[in-house]
Design a protein around this motif. Sequence first.
Motif, PDB file in Angstrom:
ATOM      1  N   ILE A  83      82.043  99.179  29.031  1.00 36.16           N
ATOM      2  CA  ILE A  83      81.819  98.142  30.040  1.00 36.16           C
ATOM      3  C   ILE A  83      83.140  97.487  30.415  1.00 36.16           C
ATOM      4  CG2 ILE A  83      80.759  95.868  30.422  1.00 36.16           C
ATOM      5  CD1 ILE A  83      78.359  96.968  28.715  1.00 36.16           C
ATOM      6  N   HIS A  84      83.969  97.187  29.428  1.00 31.92           N
ATOM      7  CA  HIS A  84      85.285  96.588  29.691  1.00 31.92           C
ATOM      8  C   HIS A  84      86.131  97.525  30.541  1.00 31.92           C
ATOM      9  CE1 HIS A  84      88.688  93.946  28.982  1.00 31.92           C
ATOM     10  NE2 HIS A  84      89.400  95.032  28.864  1.00 31.92           N
ATOM     11  N   ALA A  85      86.148  98.803  30.183  1.00 31.21           N
ATOM     12  CA  ALA A  85      86.920  99.793  30.943  1.00 31.21           C
ATOM     13  C   ALA A  85      86.373  99.923  32.360  1.00 31.21           C
ATOM     14  CB  ALA A  85      86.893 101.142  30.238  1.00 31.21           C
ATOM     15  N   TYR A 103      86.988  99.033  37.948  1.00 29.04           N
ATOM     16  CA  TYR A 103      86.424  98.491  39.186  1.00 29.04           C
ATOM     17  C   TYR A 103      87.398  97.497  39.816  1.00 29.04           C
ATOM     18  CZ  TYR A 103      83.337  96.272  42.516  1.00 29.04           C
ATOM     19  OH  TYR A 103      82.796  95.780  43.668  1.00 29.04           O
ATOM     20  N   THR A 104      87.932  96.614  38.969  1.00 29.82           N
ATOM     21  CA  THR A 104      88.876  95.609  39.465  1.00 29.82           C
ATOM     22  C   THR A 104      90.077  96.278  40.103  1.00 29.82           C
ATOM     23  OG1 THR A 104      88.174  94.088  37.737  1.00 29.82           O
ATOM     24  CG2 THR A 104      90.262  93.603  38.804  1.00 29.82           C
ATOM     25  N   TYR A 122      81.656 101.058  21.377  1.00 27.92           N
ATOM     26  CA  TYR A 122      81.692 102.020  22.476  1.00 27.92           C
ATOM     27  C   TYR A 122      81.190 101.432  23.789  1.00 27.92           C
ATOM     28  CZ  TYR A 122      82.677 105.190  18.712  1.00 27.92           C
ATOM     29  OH  TYR A 122      83.253 105.791  17.639  1.00 27.92           O
ATOM     30  N   MET A 123      80.015 100.819  23.745  1.00 29.02           N
ATOM     31  CA  MET A 123      79.457 100.292  24.983  1.00 29.02           C
ATOM     32  C   MET A 123      80.300  99.136  25.513  1.00 29.02           C
ATOM     33  SD  MET A 123      77.033 102.241  25.772  1.00 29.02           S
ATOM     34  CE  MET A 123      76.088 101.387  27.000  1.00 29.02           C
ATOM     35  N   HIS A 124      80.724  98.244  24.631  1.00 26.71           N
ATOM     36  CA  HIS A 124      81.566  97.119  25.029  1.00 26.71           C
ATOM     37  C   HIS A 124      82.868  97.635  25.629  1.00 26.71           C
ATOM     38  CE1 HIS A 124      83.073  92.840  23.871  1.00 26.71           C
ATOM     39  NE2 HIS A 124      82.780  92.944  25.133  1.00 26.71           N
ATOM     40  N   THR A 125      83.455  98.621  24.965  1.00 27.13           N
ATOM     41  CA  THR A 125      84.684  99.232  25.472  1.00 27.13           C
ATOM     42  C   THR A 125      84.431  99.899  26.813  1.00 27.13           C
ATOM     43  OG1 THR A 125      85.437  99.588  23.217  1.00 27.13           O
ATOM     44  CG2 THR A 125      86.514 100.882  24.916  1.00 27.13           C
TER      45      THR A 125
END
Length: 98
Positions: free
Chosen positions: A37-39, A44-45, A32-35
Amino acid sequence: MCVCIYIYIHAYIHTYIRAYIHTYTHTYIHTYMHTYIHAYIHTYTHTHIHTYIHTYIHTYTHTHIHTHIHTYIHTYIHTYIHTYIHTYIHTYIHTYIV
């Protein structure tokens, strides 16, 4: 007998439940957290950096290319059309007036 059960329960808690909580926490962080942060980075990008690049290209186009085209047209007018008008007036004066 009572002490043995207490030791067994304590050992069970430390071995299995603690391992379960650690595994659950680790899995949660990776899933969840990795997803998240990735999202977040992806969003942001696309939001900020994409907008920045778009704005930069738009600004570059208006500043440099627009200026270049304006300068080119201005130069063309002064070089060719101005010369043409000058030649036309000169020819007209020599042909009809002089």
